[in-house]
Design an enzyme around this catalytic site. Structure first.
Site, PDB file in Angstrom:
ATOM      1  N   CYS A  35       0.860  -1.178   0.000  1.00  0.00           N
ATOM      2  CA  CYS A  35       0.000   0.000   0.000  1.00  0.00           C
ATOM      3  C   CYS A  35       0.897   1.228   0.000  1.00  0.00           C
ATOM      4  CB  CYS A  35      -0.876  -0.028   1.253  1.00  0.00           C
ATOM      5  SG  CYS A  35      -1.850   1.469   1.480  1.00  0.00           S
TER       6      CYS A  35
ATOM      7  N   CYS B  13      -0.743   3.450  -6.611  1.00  0.00           N
ATOM      8  CA  CYS B  13      -1.696   2.870  -5.661  1.00  0.00           C
ATOM      9  C   CYS B  13      -1.900   1.447  -6.138  1.00  0.00           C
ATOM     10  CB  CYS B  13      -3.013   3.636  -5.672  1.00  0.00           C
ATOM     11  SG  CYS B  13      -4.335   2.811  -4.763  1.00  0.00           S
TER      12      CYS B  13
HETATM   13  N1  DGL Z   1      -3.957   0.414  -2.059  1.00  0.00           N
HETATM   14  C1  DGL Z   1      -3.615   1.618  -1.397  1.00  0.00           C
HETATM   15  C2  DGL Z   1      -2.362   2.255  -1.988  1.00  0.00           C
HETATM   16  O1  DGL Z   1      -1.529   1.612  -2.611  1.00  0.00           O
HETATM   17  C3  DGL Z   1      -4.605   2.696  -1.099  1.00  0.00           C
HETATM   18  C4  DGL Z   1      -6.040   2.686  -1.233  1.00  0.00           C
HETATM   19  C5  DGL Z   1      -6.716   3.424  -0.091  1.00  0.00           C
HETATM   20  O2  DGL Z   1      -6.948   2.761   0.914  1.00  0.00           O
HETATM   21  O3  DGL Z   1      -6.991   4.627  -0.211  1.00  0.00           O
HETATM   22  O4  DGL Z   1      -2.135   3.418  -1.830  1.00  0.00           O
END
Ligand code: DGL
EC number: 5.1.1.3
Length: 265
Positions: A75, A192
């Site tokens: 993330c 993301c």
């Molecule tokens: N998957 C997450 C990232 O790589 C973020 C998504 C979220 O929870 O806003 O930033």
């Protein structure tokens, strides 16, 4: 390191599955625990202090209950904040996911690159430092999307997501005029982990073709290097999926490809 090694992959939701998929390909021998902190999703809508206060103790609890040999924070919104806190607090090796600005800028021909991430990720000092250190003469446009992670999550759960909604989040990434503009954007960093879930739609809705940079294969190589050579049988059955909301998971069939065909318990 135990054998088979246990790798814990963590995200706010289902986006980290795009990282998991590459790691499973690189290391079919490992046992996987995927944790989606859906009780706190989306991280992009939370402040920096709130994310640190949420993630650091939660990872501590997960380490205590699953004894992983390695933890991947799949993330960007969290990794751009918590990695030093985690390394300070726990002994386990950590691998983070941060915007792939360096390779994107190295390969851009028009020298115009966009970074598409959550509103949190594009605001981070960490991201700004990556640009200062690695832009290599490129003009870098930061695009913070409020909705794309939720749209990706919804699409993976089988709901209809309209082209208009995706295109609206994507539009600011495309800087420049027509094909005669030698300096229009030619590279978009998927900053993301949710966004590669929508890659086919992104390609189709883009106003012109660009290179989409997904760091997942590089993360998988890093994980594999840290684990060292595989020296035992493949743990084909070994996968668990945990939602912090404790909702029962009804998505197993759709999720199987991300686990290399295993059905997560
Ligand atoms: N998957 C997450 C990232 O790589 C973020 C998504 C979220 O929870 O806003 O930033």
């Amino acid at each position: 390191m135990s054998y088979p090694p246990t790798i814990l992959v963590f995200d706010s939701g289902l986006g980290g599955l795009t990282v998991l998929r590459e790691i499973v390909r690189a290391r079919p021998d490992a046992h996987y625990v995927y944790v989606a902190d859906d009780a706190f999703f989306p991280y992009g809508h939370h402040g920096e202090d709130q994310i640190i206060a949420r993630v650091v103790p939660l990872i501590g609890e997960l380490i205590a209950s699953h004894a992983p040999d390695l933890v991947v924070i799949a993330c960007n919104t969290a990794s751009t904040l918590v990695m030093s806190h985690l390394r300070h607090a726990y002994q386990v090796p950590f691998v983070g996911t941060v915007p792939a600005i360096k390779p994107a800028c190295a390969s851009s021909k028009t020298k115009r690159v966009s970074v598409l991430g959550t509103k949190g990720t594009v605001k981070r000092e960490y991201t700004k430092r990556l640009i200062a250190d690695f832009a290599q003469g490129c003009e870098v446009t930061l695009v913070g999307s409020a909705e794309l992670a939720s749209l990706a999550e919804s699409a993976l759960s089988g709901n209809d997501v309209s082209d208009e909604d995706i295109a609206a989040e994507l539009a600011p990434c495309f800087v420049g005029k027509d094909a005669s503009d030698a300096h229009r954007t030619d590279t978009v960093v998927l900053a993301c982990t949710h966004y590669p879930l929508l890659l086919d739609r992104l390609v189709q809705l883009a106003p012109w073709p660009v290179d989409w940079i997904d760091p997942a294969p590089a993360i998988a190589r890093r994980v594999s290097d840290l684990l060292g050579p595989a020296n035992g049988p493949t743990d084909q059955a070994g996968a668990e999926m945990i939602f912090t909301s404790k909702r029962p998971h009804t998505l197993s069939q759709a999720l199987m490809p991300f686990f290399g065909g295993r059905v997560p318990a």
